[in-house]
Design a protein around this motif. Structure first.
Motif, PDB file in Angstrom:
ATOM      1  N   ARG A   1      -2.338  -0.247   9.403  1.00 44.66           N
ATOM      2  CA  ARG A   1      -3.490  -0.521   8.442  1.00 44.66           C
ATOM      3  C   ARG A   1      -3.635  -1.848   8.611  1.00 44.66           C
ATOM      4  O   ARG A   1      -4.097  -2.780   8.779  1.00 44.66           O
ATOM      5  CB  ARG A   1      -2.943  -0.258   7.457  1.00 44.66           C
ATOM      6  CG  ARG A   1      -3.852  -0.045   6.120  1.00 44.66           C
ATOM      7  CD  ARG A   1      -5.468   0.558   6.280  1.00 44.66           C
ATOM      8  NE  ARG A   1      -5.571   1.708   6.146  1.00 44.66           N
ATOM      9  CZ  ARG A   1      -4.909   2.653   5.376  1.00 44.66           C
ATOM     10  NH1 ARG A   1      -3.903   1.809   4.268  1.00 44.66           N
ATOM     11  NH2 ARG A   1      -4.890   3.334   4.936  1.00 44.66           N
TER      12      ARG A   1
ATOM     13  N   ARG B   1      -1.646   3.730   0.668  1.00 44.40           N
ATOM     14  CA  ARG B   1      -2.336   4.066  -0.168  1.00 44.40           C
ATOM     15  C   ARG B   1      -3.788   2.830   0.422  1.00 44.40           C
ATOM     16  O   ARG B   1      -3.027   2.127   1.349  1.00 44.40           O
ATOM     17  CB  ARG B   1      -3.025   2.922  -1.798  1.00 44.40           C
ATOM     18  CG  ARG B   1      -2.567   4.135  -2.417  1.00 44.40           C
ATOM     19  CD  ARG B   1      -2.057   3.870  -3.723  1.00 44.40           C
ATOM     20  NE  ARG B   1      -1.564   4.526  -4.883  1.00 44.40           N
ATOM     21  CZ  ARG B   1      -1.259   4.248  -6.085  1.00 44.40           C
ATOM     22  NH1 ARG B   1      -2.159   2.700  -6.591  1.00 44.40           N
ATOM     23  NH2 ARG B   1      -1.117   4.394  -6.841  1.00 44.40           N
ATOM     24  N   PRO B   2      -4.964   2.742  -0.094  1.00 40.22           N
ATOM     25  CA  PRO B   2      -6.351   2.266   0.987  1.00 40.22           C
ATOM     26  C   PRO B   2      -6.099   0.867   0.295  1.00 40.22           C
ATOM     27  O   PRO B   2      -5.851   1.060  -1.034  1.00 40.22           O
ATOM     28  CB  PRO B   2      -7.774   2.829   0.664  1.00 40.22           C
ATOM     29  CG  PRO B   2      -7.694   4.188  -0.119  1.00 40.22           C
ATOM     30  CD  PRO B   2      -5.767   4.002  -0.234  1.00 40.22           C
ATOM     31  N   VAL B   3      -6.655  -0.308   0.746  1.00 39.83           N
ATOM     32  CA  VAL B   3      -6.080  -1.838   0.366  1.00 39.83           C
ATOM     33  C   VAL B   3      -6.558  -1.427  -1.135  1.00 39.83           C
ATOM     34  O   VAL B   3      -6.181  -2.673  -2.008  1.00 39.83           O
ATOM     35  CB  VAL B   3      -6.469  -2.973   0.700  1.00 39.83           C
ATOM     36  CG1 VAL B   3      -7.338  -4.052   0.696  1.00 39.83           C
ATOM     37  CG2 VAL B   3      -5.839  -2.143   3.059  1.00 39.83           C
ATOM     38  N   GLU B   4      -7.894  -1.480  -1.326  1.00 38.59           N
ATOM     39  CA  GLU B   4      -8.669  -1.034  -3.116  1.00 38.59           C
ATOM     40  C   GLU B   4      -7.608  -0.567  -3.622  1.00 38.59           C
ATOM     41  O   GLU B   4      -7.770  -0.708  -4.940  1.00 38.59           O
ATOM     42  CB  GLU B   4      -9.682  -0.540  -2.572  1.00 38.59           C
ATOM     43  CG  GLU B   4     -11.093  -0.572  -1.130  1.00 38.59           C
ATOM     44  CD  GLU B   4     -10.730   0.490  -0.377  1.00 38.59           C
ATOM     45  OE1 GLU B   4     -11.078   1.747  -0.894  1.00 38.59           O
ATOM     46  OE2 GLU B   4     -10.148  -0.140   0.958  1.00 38.59           O
ATOM     47  N   ARG B   5      -7.049   0.177  -3.730  1.00 40.93           N
ATOM     48  CA  ARG B   5      -5.910   0.764  -4.380  1.00 40.93           C
ATOM     49  C   ARG B   5      -4.772   0.666  -4.496  1.00 40.93           C
ATOM     50  O   ARG B   5      -4.125   1.569  -4.388  1.00 40.93           O
ATOM     51  CB  ARG B   5      -6.050   2.156  -4.248  1.00 40.93           C
ATOM     52  CG  ARG B   5      -7.314   2.749  -5.225  1.00 40.93           C
ATOM     53  CD  ARG B   5      -7.525   4.362  -5.947  1.00 40.93           C
ATOM     54  NE  ARG B   5      -7.562   5.615  -3.839  1.00 40.93           N
ATOM     55  CZ  ARG B   5      -6.230   6.163  -4.139  1.00 40.93           C
ATOM     56  NH1 ARG B   5      -5.150   6.257  -5.174  1.00 40.93           N
ATOM     57  NH2 ARG B   5      -6.084   6.695  -3.156  1.00 40.93           N
TER      58      ARG B   5
ATOM     59  N   ASN C   1      -3.917   9.150   8.076  1.00 42.30           N
ATOM     60  CA  ASN C   1      -2.915   8.462   6.891  1.00 42.30           C
ATOM     61  C   ASN C   1      -2.835  10.238   6.452  1.00 42.30           C
ATOM     62  O   ASN C   1      -4.784  10.834   6.057  1.00 42.30           O
ATOM     63  CB  ASN C   1      -4.038   7.868   6.389  1.00 42.30           C
ATOM     64  CG  ASN C   1      -2.761   7.328   4.564  1.00 42.30           C
ATOM     65  OD1 ASN C   1      -1.982   8.592   4.846  1.00 42.30           O
ATOM     66  ND2 ASN C   1      -3.374   6.319   3.690  1.00 42.30           N
TER      67      ASN C   1
ATOM     68  N   GLU D   1      -3.354   9.618   0.487  1.00 47.43           N
ATOM     69  CA  GLU D   1      -3.711   8.389   0.712  1.00 47.43           C
ATOM     70  C   GLU D   1      -3.367   7.919  -0.642  1.00 47.43           C
ATOM     71  O   GLU D   1      -3.740   7.218  -1.136  1.00 47.43           O
ATOM     72  CB  GLU D   1      -5.317   8.565   0.554  1.00 47.43           C
ATOM     73  CG  GLU D   1      -6.019   8.257   2.415  1.00 47.43           C
ATOM     74  CD  GLU D   1      -7.136   7.539   2.401  1.00 47.43           C
ATOM     75  OE1 GLU D   1      -7.954   6.994   1.509  1.00 47.43           O
ATOM     76  OE2 GLU D   1      -7.538   6.691   3.369  1.00 47.43           O
TER      77      GLU D   1
ATOM     78  N   ILE E   1       0.904  -0.828   0.184  1.00 47.22           N
ATOM     79  CA  ILE E   1      -0.302  -0.316   0.453  1.00 47.22           C
ATOM     80  C   ILE E   1       0.329   1.024  -0.130  1.00 47.22           C
ATOM     81  O   ILE E   1       0.201   2.793  -0.389  1.00 47.22           O
ATOM     82  CB  ILE E   1      -0.686  -0.217   0.692  1.00 47.22           C
ATOM     83  CG1 ILE E   1       0.001  -0.088   2.863  1.00 47.22           C
ATOM     84  CG2 ILE E   1      -1.792  -0.735   1.118  1.00 47.22           C
ATOM     85  CD1 ILE E   1      -1.210  -0.062   3.822  1.00 47.22           C
TER      86      ILE E   1
END
Ligand code: FES
Length: 580
Positions: free
Chosen positions: A336, A371-375, A364, A367, A310
């Motif tokens: 995270r 990054r968030p896990v989705e990205r 954070n 982002e 991430i």
């Protein structure tokens, strides 16, 4: 993990030197007083060693003398006596044949210096790649209270409006010059732009990775890894670390209290999340060996497999350590992992708090950087360990720096017997190679090079580069700089110089890499492999003497950390007797 501080006050280790009124006590104190130290500094307070890898030949650590002054402030403030001493400094950018060859030497230096001297605890001042594992290894073998403070990364490099990452852009620009896309004059101009402040490499290379590993292991204060070398908060971190070292001695909080199996598992997962260097594999295995934690290469694959990368930093991503710090740094990543159920929350750290307590309230601030896990940059960001008849004990690959289309590939081997052979042939336009081939490099492992050079990311042949191709599969027993990238299979063990199967690969052999199934296969009948191995003899001569001889005779394989056989494990802090 429950830790019960020891009662304070009590007699410390340094008391044996400075504590009484014997002739020897007077001798020890008197000579120290030639530095102008008042008598009350020898009143039984904690004596804290500042183990410094400062050296002008290690440019990444050249500011550590200045930073040590802040550590001293902290130690004095907390009621300790600071004593700074130098140890062997491994400068990655200058040492020949490799800085890695001297990691174990530095670890020996640290271990013996700590045991032989009247120190109750130690602040480990590190920066450039090998300095962090070397000092941790040495401190683990003595097991007195120890805490890491890193020198911090350089500020962002900038060249003509673009971020320039240490190492990463050196490799990129060098390839661009070979492909005719960049002039040599521009390359020379970029040279100074890459390194524009004190500090270690500003990418998520080995130095930043190892600083992150020290923090994730719980051996540094929270937030230590990312603060730039020249930011005033780096000096604060040094001062706070000095203060904390004194309390650690009072509490008797030792590396063995912090470096549990849980701590190593936290670090392995953190390495996946940051897209950290493959060098961390070797160093953590070696540190675990010193502290008696049974960590294996398979743990790296098992624990890292499902960790998304991430942190969007070069060489896997776009940004540099400066932006990582502004985004919140490693505490955000550890939080995270904790939220994702990938952290042993109760793991103790040198602060006295658990891994989770330290990070649960951080935020954070960017982002795109964290990054968030989705990205995520890569869903499966850990280190992949591949095995097969070409590397029976394993080889590693960093998926976040590799090309997805090459993760399953069968290709014809183009073999280089050693790095000189590679250099001699790679520019030859008649070399029978194209982008579907697999480049194989031998004799660059711990014994072969010696010291296991960072040459596994061999540059591609110019005729392939000119087609716009930027990646091919490369396999070797070498390491790769943490700032490098590509579909590069490294650390193949046993190494070629010890008769590992890599040694008998020939031009035209077919090799299959299947990362999803963790397979590295040389497509030859077993009988043929055995026949070739029987006819093989090592091209490596035993060095005549000196440290090179010691290294050659005792270094272990990369799959167990490349430590010396006689250094694995701890030897404690006791000194048999005084000599006076
Ligand atoms: Fe020293 Fe990269 S060369 S940190």
């Amino acid at each position: 993990m429950a830790f019960t501080p020891k009662p304070w006050p009590r007699k410390l280790r340094s008391h044996e030197w400075y504590g009484g009124d014997s002739r020897d006590n007077i001798y020890h104190r008197s000579w120290m007083k030639n530095q102008g130290l008042p008598a009350d500094l020898f009143d039984g307070r904690p004596v804290i060693g500042i183990c410094n890898t400062w050296s002008e030949l290690t440019p990444c650590n050249a500011h550590l003398r200045d930073l040590a002054e802040r550590v001293k402030h902290g130690i004095y403030e907390a009621g300790g006596l600071p004593v700074e001493f130098p140890v062997f400094s491994n400068g990655e950018s200058s040492l020949r044949p490799t800085a890695m060859m001297y990691r174990n030497l530095a670890a020996m230096d640290v271990e013996e210096a700590l045991r032989a001297n009247p120190v109750d605890g130690v602040v480990l001042m590190v920066g450039c790649d090998k300095t962090t594992p070397a000092l941790l290894m040495g401190a683990c073998s003595v097991d007195i209270p120890a805490i890491v403070v890193s020198g911090g990364p350089m500020l962002n490099g900038w060249f003509r409006g673009e971020r320039v990452g240490s190492g990463t852009h050196l490799w990129k620009m060098s390839e661009a010059v070979k492909a005719g896309e960049m002039t040599r004059a521009d390359f020379l101009e970029a040279e100074a732009a890459m390194s524009r402040s004190p500090g270690s490499c500003n990418t998520m290379g080995t130095a930043s990775t190892m600083a992150s590993m020290a923090e994730a292991l719980g051996m540094a204060l929270s937030g230590n890894a990312a603060i730039p070398a020249v930011d005033s908060r780096r000096r604060m971190m040094a001062q706070l670390t000095g203060r904390r070292a004194v309390q650690m001695v009072k509490d008797d909080l030792k590396p063995s209290d912090v470096l549990t199996r849980d701590a190593f598992e936290n670090a392995i997962r953190t390495n996946g999340a940051i897209g950290g260097s493959t060098n961390a594999v070797i160093h953590l295995l070696a540190i675990a060996g010193r502290i008696g934690v049974d960590l294996t290469l398979d743990d790296w694959d098992r624990l890292g497999r499902d960790v998304p990368t991430i942190v969007n930093l070069m060489p896997s991503g776009e940004y540099l350590m400066e932006e990582f710090f502004y985004a919140g740094g490693l505490p955000v990543v550890i939080k995270r992992l904790g939220e994702a159920g990938m952290l042993h929350r109760d793991a103790l750290t040198v602060s006295g708090e658990t891994a989770w307590e330290q990070v649960k309230d951080v935020k954070n601030w960017n982002e795109d950087v964290i990054r968030p896990v989705e990205r995520a940059l890569t869903a499966q960001g850990g280190i992949a360990v591949v095995k097969g008849n070409l590397a029976p004990n394993g080889a590693v690959l960093k998926p976040s720096a590799a090309s997805p289309h090459l993760m399953r590939h069968r290709g014809r081997a183009v073999v280089f017997e050693d790095i000189d052979d590679y250099k001699a042939k790679i520019g030859d336009e008649t070399l029978d190679i194209d982008e579907t081939c697999i480049m194989v490099l031998k004799n660059c492992g711990p014994k072969g090079y010696p010291g296991m050079a960072e040459v596994g990311n061999m540059g591609l042949p110019p005729k392939v580069l000119r087609k716009g191709i930027t990646d091919m599969i490369r396999i070797s027993d070498a390491r790769m700089s943490g700032t490098a990238y590509g579909t590069v299979v490294l650390h193949a063990t046993p190494e070629a110089a010890q008769g590992g199967p890599l040694a008998i690969v020939q031009n035209g052999d077919m090799i299959e890499l299947d990362v999803p199934n963790r397979r590295l296969h040389l497509d030859l009948p077993d009988a043929e492999i055995e026949q070739r191995l029987a006819a093989w003899s090592s091209p490596i001569e035993t060095p005549k003497g000196g440290y090179a001889r010691l290294f050659h005779e005792h270094v272990q394989g990369a799959d167990t950390g490349a430590d010396f056989d006689f250094l694995i494990g701890g030897r404690g802090k006791e000194v048999p007797r005084d000599s006076h």
